[in-house]
Motif scaffolding. Structure first.
Motif, PDB file in Angstrom:
ATOM      1  N   PRO A 148      39.065  35.416  49.060  1.00 53.68           N
ATOM      2  CA  PRO A 148      39.494  36.469  48.467  1.00 53.68           C
ATOM      3  C   PRO A 148      38.716  37.463  47.785  1.00 53.68           C
ATOM      4  N   TYR A 149      37.665  37.046  46.895  1.00 51.41           N
ATOM      5  CA  TYR A 149      36.708  37.848  46.345  1.00 51.41           C
ATOM      6  C   TYR A 149      35.723  38.578  47.291  1.00 51.41           C
ATOM      7  N   TYR A 150      35.512  37.992  48.341  1.00 50.80           N
ATOM      8  CA  TYR A 150      34.470  38.716  49.417  1.00 50.80           C
ATOM      9  C   TYR A 150      35.526  39.801  49.914  1.00 50.80           C
ATOM     10  N   ASP A 151      36.920  39.559  50.412  1.00 48.75           N
ATOM     11  CA  ASP A 151      37.343  40.390  50.872  1.00 48.75           C
ATOM     12  C   ASP A 151      37.758  41.762  50.231  1.00 48.75           C
ATOM     13  N   ALA A 152      37.953  41.434  48.873  1.00 51.74           N
ATOM     14  CA  ALA A 152      38.313  42.626  47.978  1.00 51.74           C
ATOM     15  C   ALA A 152      36.854  43.476  47.831  1.00 51.74           C
ATOM     16  N   PHE A 165      28.718  45.284  40.499  1.00 49.13           N
ATOM     17  CA  PHE A 165      27.445  44.339  40.516  1.00 49.13           C
ATOM     18  C   PHE A 165      26.184  44.737  39.484  1.00 49.13           C
ATOM     19  N   LEU A 166      26.137  46.102  39.413  1.00 47.96           N
ATOM     20  CA  LEU A 166      25.105  46.410  38.287  1.00 47.96           C
ATOM     21  C   LEU A 166      25.577  46.733  37.021  1.00 47.96           C
ATOM     22  N   GLY A 167      26.691  47.355  37.097  1.00 52.09           N
ATOM     23  CA  GLY A 167      27.398  47.509  35.667  1.00 52.09           C
ATOM     24  C   GLY A 167      27.991  46.436  35.195  1.00 52.09           C
ATOM     25  N   ASN A 168      28.324  45.338  35.905  1.00 51.86           N
ATOM     26  CA  ASN A 168      28.924  43.808  35.463  1.00 51.86           C
ATOM     27  C   ASN A 168      30.367  44.479  34.936  1.00 51.86           C
ATOM     28  N   VAL A 169      31.164  45.564  35.799  1.00 53.89           N
ATOM     29  CA  VAL A 169      32.532  45.798  35.402  1.00 53.89           C
ATOM     30  C   VAL A 169      33.421  44.776  36.185  1.00 53.89           C
ATOM     31  N   ARG A 170      34.342  44.280  35.648  1.00 54.80           N
ATOM     32  CA  ARG A 170      35.320  43.465  36.173  1.00 54.80           C
ATOM     33  C   ARG A 170      35.752  43.995  37.530  1.00 54.80           C
ATOM     34  N   LEU A 171      36.200  43.263  38.521  1.00 57.00           N
ATOM     35  CA  LEU A 171      36.328  43.631  39.658  1.00 57.00           C
ATOM     36  C   LEU A 171      37.856  44.222  39.709  1.00 57.00           C
ATOM     37  N   THR A 172      38.552  43.645  39.004  1.00 61.79           N
ATOM     38  CA  THR A 172      40.208  44.162  38.885  1.00 61.79           C
ATOM     39  C   THR A 172      39.961  45.680  38.503  1.00 61.79           C
ATOM     40  N   TYR A 173      39.220  45.906  37.635  1.00 64.04           N
ATOM     41  CA  TYR A 173      39.281  47.300  37.019  1.00 64.04           C
ATOM     42  C   TYR A 173      38.755  48.390  38.044  1.00 64.04           C
ATOM     43  N   GLU A 262      36.054  35.170  37.303  1.00 61.24           N
ATOM     44  CA  GLU A 262      36.826  36.242  36.598  1.00 61.24           C
ATOM     45  C   GLU A 262      37.935  36.697  37.432  1.00 61.24           C
ATOM     46  N   TYR A 263      37.499  37.149  38.542  1.00 61.03           N
ATOM     47  CA  TYR A 263      38.482  37.842  39.608  1.00 61.03           C
ATOM     48  C   TYR A 263      39.260  36.871  40.092  1.00 61.03           C
ATOM     49  N   LEU A 264      38.746  35.479  40.483  1.00 67.17           N
ATOM     50  CA  LEU A 264      39.790  34.472  41.145  1.00 67.17           C
ATOM     51  C   LEU A 264      40.533  34.027  39.954  1.00 67.17           C
ATOM     52  N   SER A 265      40.324  33.821  38.660  1.00 67.75           N
ATOM     53  CA  SER A 265      41.116  33.414  37.667  1.00 67.75           C
ATOM     54  C   SER A 265      42.226  34.755  37.743  1.00 67.75           C
ATOM     55  N   ALA A 266      42.003  35.532  37.367  1.00 67.61           N
ATOM     56  CA  ALA A 266      42.880  36.947  37.357  1.00 67.61           C
ATOM     57  C   ALA A 266      43.861  36.713  38.630  1.00 67.61           C
ATOM     58  N   GLN A 267      43.505  36.602  39.605  1.00 65.31           N
ATOM     59  CA  GLN A 267      44.192  36.584  40.659  1.00 65.31           C
ATOM     60  C   GLN A 267      45.449  35.258  40.882  1.00 65.31           C
TER      61      GLN A 267
END
Length: 270
Positions: A148-152, A165-173, A262-267
Motif C-alpha cells: 500500500p505504501y509503494y502504491d501511494a 523523501f528529502l523533507g521527511n514530510v508525512r506521506l498522508t500530508y 508511519e503511513y501504514l500505522s495511519a492507514q
C-alpha cells in the motif's frame, strides 16, 4: 638372491602340495588389504604360491636354492639354521610391509580428512541455503506488507516525492496536497461558473434589454465574469498550495522505515 618361499609360508621344504595350499590360504586371508594386511605382503605370498604350487616351477626353485651361495634351509629345513639371505629377505619383507602399511594408513587419513572437509562444506552450504531462504521469505513478507505504501508513492509527482523523501514530510500530508492539486481546477471551474451565473443574472436584472439583445448580453456577462473569477481563483489556489508546501512539517533524521511505518500505522488506524 632367491627368497625363501617355504619360510614365508611357514612350511618345510618337504611339505606336500596340500600343506602348501593350506598355508597359502591361511596367510592370504591375513595378508589381504581388506582384512588389515598390506599389498606388499599380499603380492609376495601370491608369488610364493605361484612358484610352489606348480611342480615344474617348484623343482626349478629348489634347484636354484640348492646352488652354492644359496640357503637350502631355513624354517623349512629340519637340520640347519636359517641362512643370512633368509634374514635379509625377512628384514626386507618387514621393511616393505611397514612402508606399505604406512602408505595405506596415510591414504586412509587423507580419505577421512576429505570426507570431513566435504561434510563441513555440505553443512555450510545447507546453512547458507537456509539463511537465504529465510531472508527471501522475510523480504517477500515485507514487500507484501509495504505494497500500500509503494502504491501511494507511485501517485506522487517528482516534487511531491522530494518533499516526502528529502523533507521527511508525512506521506498522508503529501497525499492531501496531491489530491488538492489534482482537483483544484474542477473546483475552480464549478465556483467560477456559479459566480458568473449569479453575477450575470444580478446585472441583467436591472437591464432594459429584451429579446435577442437580452440573452446576448447575459451570455456575454457570464463569460466575462467566469473568465475573470477563474483567473483569480487559479492564482489564489496556487498561492494556497505553495504556502501549504512551504509550511509542510519537515523533519530531520527520519529513516525510510519510519516513514513507511508511519503511513501504514495511519492507514490501519484510519
Amino acid at each position: 638372491m632367491t627368497p625363501d618361499y617355504y619360510e614365508l609360508l611357514g612350511v618345510k621344504k618337504s611339505a606336500s602340495a596340500e600343506e602348501i595350499r593350506s598355508a597359502y590360504k591361511r596367510l592370504l586371508r591375513q595378508a589381504h588389504p581388506d582384512t588389515g594386511g598390506t599389498s606388499g605382503l599380499f603380492i609376495v605370498i601370491e608369488q610364493a604360491w605361484e612358484t610352489l604350487s606348480d611342480p615344474a616351477r617348484r623343482a626349478s626353485y629348489d634347484k636354484e636354492r640348492s646352488r652354492p651361495g644359496q640357503s637350502s634351509s631355513g624354517s623349512g629345513s629340519s637340520d640347519s639354521a636359517p641362512s643370512n639371505h633368509s634374514d635379509d629377505f625377512t628384514r626386507g619383507y618387514a621393511e616393505e610391509a611397514g612402508r606399505s602399511r604406512f602408505r595405506e594408513e596415510q591414504a586412509q587419513r587423507e580419505r577421512e580428512e576429505a570426507r570431513q572437509r566435504q561434510y563441513e562444506h555440505d553443512r555450510a552450504a545447507a546453512r547458507e541455503r537456509a539463511r537465504q531462504k529465510k531472508q527471501y521469505a522475510s523480504e517477500a513478507a515485507r514487500t507484501e506488507r509495504l505494497r500500500p505504501y509503494y502504491d501511494a508513492v507511485r501517485k506522487l509527482s517528482e516534487k511531491e516525492k522530494q518533499l516526502h523523501f528529502l523533507g521527511n514530510v508525512r506521506l498522508t500530508y503529501v497525499l492531501a496536497l496531491h489530491r488538492a492539486e489534482s482537483s483544484q481546477y474542477v473546483v475552480i471551474f464549478v465556483i467560477a461558473a456559479l459566480i458568473a451565473l449569479n453575477a450575470a443574472f444580478m446585472i441583467m436584472g436591472t437591464a432594459t434589454l429584451t429579446g435577442f439583445s437580452y440573452w446576448f448580453a447575459l451570455v456575454f456577462n457570464m463569460v466575462v465574469i467566469f473568465l475573470g473569477s477563474g483567473v483569480i481563483l487559479v492564482f489564489v489556489s496556487a498561492a494556497l498550495l505553495w504556502l501549504a508546501k512551504v509550511a509542510a512539517p519537515r523533519r530531520r533524521n527520519v529513516s525510510d522505515t519510519e516513514l513507511q511505518d508511519e503511513y501504514l500505522s495511519a492507514q490501519s488506524n484510519g
